[in-house]
Design a protein around this motif. Structure first.
Motif, PDB file in Angstrom:
ATOM      1  N   ALA A   1      56.767  32.126  37.763  1.00 51.27           N
ATOM      2  CA  ALA A   1      57.104  32.722  39.049  1.00 51.27           C
ATOM      3  C   ALA A   1      55.863  33.363  39.670  1.00 51.27           C
ATOM      4  O   ALA A   1      55.619  33.257  40.882  1.00 51.27           O
ATOM      5  N   MET A   2      55.056  34.040  38.817  1.00 47.62           N
ATOM      6  CA  MET A   2      53.855  34.696  39.318  1.00 47.62           C
ATOM      7  C   MET A   2      52.842  33.651  39.829  1.00 47.62           C
ATOM      8  O   MET A   2      52.208  33.848  40.868  1.00 47.62           O
ATOM      9  N   GLU A   3      52.732  32.578  39.087  1.00 45.52           N
ATOM     10  CA  GLU A   3      51.815  31.520  39.519  1.00 45.52           C
ATOM     11  C   GLU A   3      52.282  30.934  40.850  1.00 45.52           C
ATOM     12  O   GLU A   3      51.472  30.639  41.743  1.00 45.52           O
ATOM     13  N   SER A   4      53.582  30.798  41.030  1.00 47.05           N
ATOM     14  CA  SER A   4      54.145  30.296  42.269  1.00 47.05           C
ATOM     15  C   SER A   4      53.818  31.241  43.426  1.00 47.05           C
ATOM     16  O   SER A   4      53.444  30.817  44.527  1.00 47.05           O
ATOM     17  N   ASN A   5      53.919  32.553  43.157  1.00 46.51           N
ATOM     18  CA  ASN A   5      53.567  33.543  44.168  1.00 46.51           C
ATOM     19  C   ASN A   5      52.085  33.446  44.524  1.00 46.51           C
ATOM     20  O   ASN A   5      51.697  33.629  45.688  1.00 46.51           O
ATOM     21  N   GLY A   6      51.257  33.168  43.532  1.00 46.85           N
ATOM     22  CA  GLY A   6      49.811  33.026  43.766  1.00 46.85           C
ATOM     23  C   GLY A   6      49.546  31.868  44.707  1.00 46.85           C
ATOM     24  O   GLY A   6      48.705  31.966  45.614  1.00 46.85           O
ATOM     25  N   ALA A   7      50.269  30.771  44.540  1.00 46.67           N
ATOM     26  CA  ALA A   7      50.104  29.607  45.416  1.00 46.67           C
ATOM     27  C   ALA A   7      50.492  29.960  46.846  1.00 46.67           C
ATOM     28  O   ALA A   7      49.813  29.575  47.818  1.00 46.67           O
ATOM     29  N   MET A   8      51.580  30.719  46.962  1.00 47.57           N
ATOM     30  CA  MET A   8      52.032  31.130  48.283  1.00 47.57           C
ATOM     31  C   MET A   8      50.970  32.027  48.946  1.00 47.57           C
ATOM     32  O   MET A   8      50.680  31.901  50.144  1.00 47.57           O
TER      33      MET A   8
END
Lengths: 122, 401
Positions: free
Chosen positions: B171-178
């Motif tokens: 989830a954190m990695e996904s937020n980083g992409a965003m």
């Protein structure tokens, strides 16, 4: 299904010792206090091996073995003599009667188990 | 068998040999009387049948008679004493030996009962140890396929918690992409601002050209009137373009500011999430570590229990082997008691023989010993019988037929 073994001895303590040793190894155990009593225990149930003393009241072990060998259902059931008798003449009597092995008391449970496992087919 | 013959009163009722013995006894009982009579007669004859000599002979006869009576009384007393002795011996067999035998049998039975109960209790201990070991194994087992053991539960919990951590990291990695996308949007805003400025600049240049065109149209006079109108319309359009360029700049600035705010919020959120995940990881590791410590301690404890249980079971089995002495002792006691039981009949036969024909028949010890020997089942019984010392029974002997 656990194999069933009949123990025949007039000494309750010996029956206990044998019974404990065999039950711990997973066998089902039935007890008879002499040859006559043991013959009555054989009726109506399947026994895979018999362990019998020699010197007993009412019916001695040798006579008991002879009687068992006359029973169609137990003609080929292995019988082990467990006794204080160590005379060769007595052993010969046991062999002629139809016994498969002769163990002189006192016995060690693991060695008794070794004999039983050798004679009872898995 | 040896026998001793005594004179008895009952001899008168026995068969011919008895009567012969009675005759001999009667003669022996009167022997001194007859001897005195013979002496007196010879003295009387030697004295020439003198009267005094006759009197002396009478005295000799009387003395012989008295002596015979005394000896007969002595023989009767001796015979009575022997009969009493024989009866007492029989009483020993009838009254005392059964008591001895009873004590031996009672002791044998008590020993058998006690040893049997002891064996049963040992058996119970072995069973309970076995059950405890099985329960302990189930509680701590870690083998493949086990789903209830402590170690299995721990392993499963670790896997599940690690999966949760992995989800959080994803989830954190996904937020980083965003966040990266938002940063990219910031770059687009700058480009848009540049483009808006260029539009404003073009509008300004167009306005300047339109003014110049209007001046030139004025110089042209009447012929430049139409061109003047066109220059005026161009000025209007450039003014409108400039206004649009300003509005675009304002909006792009607003969008840029919103994106910058969103980027800062996303950065703050990512920092918080990272801290939260780190905290979660630390908490989970702390809990698992503590749980692992407890599990290890329990597994070690269970292992110790198993080892001790196996050791105790082995000790009990050894004790049960040793308890088999009862069977051997019981057999020896039974053989001795059975032999003792034969002694009363022997003593009664001795008494009957004495009463029948006056024979003192000793107990047939050799026959009793032989009978005892025939009952032996164990090698040490034969050793003891021969006077040897009792040795420990030999190692178990197994013969296959």
């Amino acid at each position: 299904m656990a194999k069933s073994i009949l123990i025949v001895d007039d000494s309750a303590s010996v029956r206990q010792v044998v019974s404990i040793s065999l039950r711990n190894a997973g066998y089902e155990v039935t007890e008879g206090c002499d040859g006559k009593d043991a013959l009555s225990k054989l009726k109506g149930q399947k026994v895979h091996l018999i362990i019998s003393d020699v010197n007993m009241p009412n019916m001695d072990g040798i006579s008991f073995v002879k009687a068992v060998k006359q029973m169609a259902a137990y003609k080929f059931t292995p019988i082990v003599m467990l006794t204080t008798e160590s005379q060769e003449s007595k052993k010969k009597e046991g062999q002629e009667a139809g016994a498969k092995a002769w163990i002189v008391k006192p016995f060690k449970p693991d060695q008794l188990l070794g004999v039983v496992q050798k004679l009872v087919l898995p | 068998m040896s026998s001793i013959t005594l004179s008895t009163a009952s001899g008168s009722t026995s068969a011919a040999p008895g009567r012969l013995r009675l005759g001999a006894t009667s003669l022996r009982g009167l022997s001194c009387t007859l001897l005195g009579a013979a002496g007196g007669l010879s003295t009387w004859a030697a004295s020439g049948w003198n009267g005094w000599a006759l009197a002396g002979g009478g005295v000799l006869v009387a003395a012989g008679f008295v002596f015979d009576r005394q000896r007969a009384a002595h023989d009767r007393r001796q015979r009575d004493a022997t009969a009493t002795f024989v009866r007492e011996n029989e009483n020993l067999g009838r009254d005392l030996l059964p008591v001895w035998g009873g004590h031996i049998e009672s002791s044998r039975q008590q020993m058998e009962t006690a040893i049997s109960e002891l064996s049963a209790r040992f058996g119970g201990i072995v069973d309970r140890l076995d059950q405890a070991m099985k329960a302990s194994t189930v509680a701590t087992e870690a083998n493949e396929g086990a789903d209830q053991g402590l170690v299995a539960v721990f392993d499963r919990s670790t896997r599940e918690l690690n999966a949760v951590l992995e989800s959080l990291r994803a989830a954190m990695e996904s937020n980083g992409a965003m966040h990266q996308e938002v940063q990219n949007l910031g770059r687009f805003v700058a480009e848009l601002q540049q483009m808006a400025a260029e539009v404003a600049n073009i509008a300004s240049q167009t306005n300047l050209l339109a003014i110049n065109a209007a001046i030139e149209a004025a110089h042209a006079g009447e012929t430049g009137r139409g061109f003047s109108v066109l220059a005026q319309e161009v000025r209007k359009l450039s003014a409108m373009s400039g206004e649009t360029g300003r509005r675009m700049t304002d909006k792009v600035n607003l969008v840029g500011e919103a994106i910058a705010n969103a980027r800062r919020s996303a950065e703050a959120s990512a920092t918080r999430e990272a801290a939260s995940i780190t905290n979660c990881e630390n908490s989970i590791n702390t809990v698992l570590s503590g749980f692992h410590g407890v599990t290890d301690a329990l597994v070690e404890s269970a292992d110790v229990l198993k080892r001790e249980s196996v050791g105790i079971q082995a000790e009990i089995c050894e004790a049960l082997v040793q308890l088999q002495f009862q069977d051997r002792v019981s057999q020896v006691m039974t053989h001795v008691r059975q032999n003792m039981d034969q002694l009363p009949a022997e003593l009664t036969a001795g008494r009957e023989a004495f009463e029948r024909d006056g024979q003192l028949r000793p107990v047939d010890t050799a026959a009793l010993l032989e009978a005892l020997k025939k009952t032996y089942a164990m090698a040490e019984e034969h050793t003891t019988h021969g006077g040897g010392s009792v040795k420990a029974p030999a190692e178990e002997e197994i013969t296959f037929f």
